[in-house]
Write a protein that holds these residues in place. Structure first.
Motif, PDB file in Angstrom:
ATOM      1  N   ALA A 106       0.868  -1.190   0.000  1.00  0.00           N
ATOM      2  CA  ALA A 106       0.000   0.000   0.000  1.00  0.00           C
ATOM      3  C   ALA A 106       0.899   1.232   0.000  1.00  0.00           C
ATOM      4  CB  ALA A 106      -0.923  -0.015   1.216  1.00  0.00           C
ATOM      5  N   THR A 107       1.522   1.467  -1.148  1.00  0.00           N
ATOM      6  CA  THR A 107       2.520   2.538  -1.284  1.00  0.00           C
ATOM      7  C   THR A 107       1.850   3.904  -1.377  1.00  0.00           C
ATOM      8  OG1 THR A 107       2.408   2.365  -3.675  1.00  0.00           O
ATOM      9  CG2 THR A 107       4.068   0.990  -2.561  1.00  0.00           C
ATOM     10  N   ASP A 108       2.660   4.939  -1.296  1.00  0.00           N
ATOM     11  CA  ASP A 108       2.162   6.303  -1.487  1.00  0.00           C
ATOM     12  C   ASP A 108       1.444   6.458  -2.818  1.00  0.00           C
ATOM     13  OD1 ASP A 108       2.768   7.509   0.854  1.00  0.00           O
ATOM     14  OD2 ASP A 108       4.296   8.859   0.067  1.00  0.00           O
ATOM     15  N   ASP A 109       2.008   5.837  -3.852  1.00  0.00           N
ATOM     16  CA  ASP A 109       1.402   5.937  -5.189  1.00  0.00           C
ATOM     17  C   ASP A 109      -0.005   5.346  -5.203  1.00  0.00           C
ATOM     18  OD1 ASP A 109       3.574   7.204  -6.171  1.00  0.00           O
ATOM     19  OD2 ASP A 109       4.399   5.486  -7.272  1.00  0.00           O
ATOM     20  N   VAL A 110      -0.165   4.200  -4.526  1.00  0.00           N
ATOM     21  CA  VAL A 110      -1.490   3.574  -4.462  1.00  0.00           C
ATOM     22  C   VAL A 110      -2.457   4.488  -3.711  1.00  0.00           C
ATOM     23  CG1 VAL A 110      -2.816   1.645  -3.513  1.00  0.00           C
ATOM     24  CG2 VAL A 110      -0.629   1.203  -4.653  1.00  0.00           C
ATOM     25  N   TRP A 111      -2.025   4.955  -2.545  1.00  0.00           N
ATOM     26  CA  TRP A 111      -2.879   5.863  -1.755  1.00  0.00           C
ATOM     27  C   TRP A 111      -3.283   7.082  -2.574  1.00  0.00           C
ATOM     28  CZ3 TRP A 111      -5.479   5.354   2.642  1.00  0.00           C
ATOM     29  CH2 TRP A 111      -5.094   4.367   3.560  1.00  0.00           C
ATOM     30  N   TYR A 115      -7.086   7.988  -3.811  1.00  0.00           N
ATOM     31  CA  TYR A 115      -7.704   9.192  -3.247  1.00  0.00           C
ATOM     32  C   TYR A 115      -8.007  10.225  -4.337  1.00  0.00           C
ATOM     33  CZ  TYR A 115      -8.723   9.205   1.644  1.00  0.00           C
ATOM     34  OH  TYR A 115      -9.365   9.002   2.834  1.00  0.00           O
ATOM     35  N   ASP A 116      -7.086  10.353  -5.310  1.00  0.00           N
ATOM     36  CA  ASP A 116      -7.274  11.350  -6.373  1.00  0.00           C
ATOM     37  C   ASP A 116      -8.538  11.086  -7.179  1.00  0.00           C
ATOM     38  OD1 ASP A 116      -5.057  12.763  -5.640  1.00  0.00           O
ATOM     39  OD2 ASP A 116      -3.760  12.040  -7.261  1.00  0.00           O
ATOM     40  N   VAL A 117      -8.803   9.809  -7.474  1.00  0.00           N
ATOM     41  CA  VAL A 117      -9.995   9.469  -8.266  1.00  0.00           C
ATOM     42  C   VAL A 117     -11.231   9.347  -7.369  1.00  0.00           C
ATOM     43  CG1 VAL A 117     -11.089   7.706  -9.715  1.00  0.00           C
ATOM     44  CG2 VAL A 117      -8.699   8.339 -10.101  1.00  0.00           C
ATOM     45  N   ASN A 118     -11.132   8.504  -6.347  1.00  0.00           N
ATOM     46  CA  ASN A 118     -12.330   8.120  -5.596  1.00  0.00           C
ATOM     47  C   ASN A 118     -12.883   9.233  -4.713  1.00  0.00           C
ATOM     48  OD1 ASN A 118     -11.555   5.732  -6.757  1.00  0.00           O
ATOM     49  ND2 ASN A 118     -11.476   4.548  -4.880  1.00  0.00           N
ATOM     50  N   VAL A 119     -12.013  10.042  -4.130  1.00  0.00           N
ATOM     51  CA  VAL A 119     -12.481  11.072  -3.198  1.00  0.00           C
ATOM     52  C   VAL A 119     -12.387  12.461  -3.826  1.00  0.00           C
ATOM     53  CG1 VAL A 119     -12.275  12.023  -0.872  1.00  0.00           C
ATOM     54  CG2 VAL A 119     -11.729   9.609  -1.274  1.00  0.00           C
ATOM     55  N   LYS A 120     -11.167  12.881  -4.188  1.00  0.00           N
ATOM     56  CA  LYS A 120     -11.021  14.214  -4.766  1.00  0.00           C
ATOM     57  C   LYS A 120     -11.744  14.307  -6.111  1.00  0.00           C
ATOM     58  CE  LYS A 120      -6.738  15.901  -4.428  1.00  0.00           C
ATOM     59  NZ  LYS A 120      -5.254  15.793  -4.389  1.00  0.00           N
ATOM     60  N   GLY A 121     -11.735  13.206  -6.864  1.00  0.00           N
ATOM     61  CA  GLY A 121     -12.431  13.195  -8.161  1.00  0.00           C
ATOM     62  C   GLY A 121     -13.913  13.467  -8.000  1.00  0.00           C
ATOM     63  N   ILE A 157      -6.665  -1.798   1.843  1.00  0.00           N
ATOM     64  CA  ILE A 157      -6.918  -0.816   2.903  1.00  0.00           C
ATOM     65  C   ILE A 157      -7.152   0.584   2.313  1.00  0.00           C
ATOM     66  CG2 ILE A 157      -5.870   0.404   4.871  1.00  0.00           C
ATOM     67  CD1 ILE A 157      -4.698  -2.294   5.758  1.00  0.00           C
ATOM     68  N   PRO A 158      -6.317   1.048   1.365  1.00  0.00           N
ATOM     69  CA  PRO A 158      -6.584   2.382   0.810  1.00  0.00           C
ATOM     70  C   PRO A 158      -7.973   2.481   0.165  1.00  0.00           C
ATOM     71  CG  PRO A 158      -4.371   1.687   0.228  1.00  0.00           C
ATOM     72  CD  PRO A 158      -5.044   0.502   0.858  1.00  0.00           C
ATOM     73  N   TYR A 159      -8.405   1.412  -0.495  1.00  0.00           N
ATOM     74  CA  TYR A 159      -9.736   1.409  -1.119  1.00  0.00           C
ATOM     75  C   TYR A 159     -10.816   1.592  -0.049  1.00  0.00           C
ATOM     76  CZ  TYR A 159     -13.903  -0.205  -3.589  1.00  0.00           C
ATOM     77  OH  TYR A 159     -15.173  -0.294  -4.131  1.00  0.00           O
ATOM     78  N   ALA A 160     -10.743   0.788   1.017  1.00  0.00           N
ATOM     79  CA  ALA A 160     -11.740   0.892   2.091  1.00  0.00           C
ATOM     80  C   ALA A 160     -11.730   2.294   2.693  1.00  0.00           C
ATOM     81  CB  ALA A 160     -11.456  -0.161   3.166  1.00  0.00           C
ATOM     82  N   ALA A 161     -10.536   2.864   2.850  1.00  0.00           N
ATOM     83  CA  ALA A 161     -10.425   4.209   3.430  1.00  0.00           C
ATOM     84  C   ALA A 161     -11.062   5.264   2.516  1.00  0.00           C
ATOM     85  CB  ALA A 161      -8.958   4.543   3.688  1.00  0.00           C
ATOM     86  N   THR A 162     -10.879   5.117   1.191  1.00  0.00           N
ATOM     87  CA  THR A 162     -11.499   6.103   0.277  1.00  0.00           C
ATOM     88  C   THR A 162     -13.017   6.000   0.344  1.00  0.00           C
ATOM     89  OG1 THR A 162     -11.485   4.666  -1.704  1.00  0.00           O
ATOM     90  CG2 THR A 162      -9.573   6.113  -1.384  1.00  0.00           C
ATOM     91  N   LYS A 163     -13.534   4.792   0.485  1.00  0.00           N
ATOM     92  CA  LYS A 163     -14.989   4.627   0.501  1.00  0.00           C
ATOM     93  C   LYS A 163     -15.586   5.191   1.798  1.00  0.00           C
ATOM     94  CE  LYS A 163     -15.514   2.971  -3.600  1.00  0.00           C
ATOM     95  NZ  LYS A 163     -16.358   3.614  -4.618  1.00  0.00           N
TER      96      LYS A 163
END
Length: 247
Positions: A106-111, A115-121, A157-163
């Motif tokens: 779960a690297t910075d790039d993945v996070w 986040y850029d698409v799912n939340v900020k998008g 984990i990053p996916y669950a966090a964005t949701k």
């Protein structure tokens, strides 16, 4: 908005899955549609063709929701074409398949990309749509979350966090944009989309115990989205549609 006829809707990620099912249902009710896509150009154009064959009106628009500039262009083009915007379905979303216990992957790039698409998008789309909805003193926004945002169990984990962020942002926006604009969220469990085919075993494992012993279809979720678009007494709500998974 009980009547969708001649109302204008943008569906992000509208070429496939839940987005496509929602677009087709709205088209059946004589809405005018903008089918947004980022990489699924062929699929998005097919949806537009299908709508045209039924006598409906739609056009496809390429925009990566992570880019505010591209989103603004999409909204400008929508207003230029249809002169109004009644609803936005924030369906575009990406994921990363990373085992929950593999923190290293779960690297910075993945996070950042999720986040850029799912939340900020989603936020970019809302921000660009709001001035037009405010001007006409009406509008409805539906964000697509996930039970992963409630249970913490998902493709990563990053996916669950964005949701989870989407669920909370829905409530914040509902307060911020009342009284003229309603904002709600759909939180699906397992849905039979392209992610599902080939991953059935893994998905059933993720879904756990399903009291209703069925998987939702994209059409099931689309029906719930249409309900949130038209039900004028509902705002700030996260509707869980998961066949009882989270009971």
């Amino acid at each position: 908005m009980n009547n969708f006829k001649n109302k204008v809707f943008i569906i992000t990620g509208g070429g496939t899955g839940i987005g496509k099912a929602t677009a087709l249902k709205l088209a059946d009710r004589e809405a005018k549609l903008v089918i947004n896509y980022s990489s699924s150009e062929t699929e998005a154009k097919k949806v537009v063709e299908e709508i045209a064959e039924k006598g409906g009106i739609a056009f496809a628009f390429k925009a990566n929701v992570a880019s505010e500039h591209e989103v603004n262009n999409m909204i400008d083009q929508t207003i230029a074409q249809f002169e109004r915007l009644d609803g936005l379905v924030n369906n575009a979303s990406i994921t990363a398949q990373i085992p929950m216990n593999d923190l290293e992957s779960a690297t910075d790039d993945v996070w950042d990309s999720l986040y850029d698409v799912n939340v900020k998008g989603m936020f970019h789309c809302v921000k660009a749509a709001v001035p037009h909805m405010k001007k006409q003193k009406s509008g409805a926004i539906v964000n697509v979350g996930s039970v992963a945002g409630t249970t913490g169990i998902g493709s990563s984990i990053p996916y669950a966090a964005t949701k989870a962020a989407i669920h909370t942002m829905t409530k914040s926006l509902a307060i911020a944009l009342a009284p003229y604009i309603r904002v709600n969220c759909i939180s699906p469990g397992a849905v039979d989309t392209r992610w599902w085919s080939g991953n059935e075993d893994k998905m059933y494992q993720l879904a756990g115990n399903l009291p209703l012993q069925r998987i939702s279809s994209p059409e099931d979720i689309a029906d719930a989205i249409l309900f949130q678009l038209k039900q004028e007494s509902v705002t700030g709500q996260v509707f869980t549609i998961d066949n009882g998974q989270t009971l």
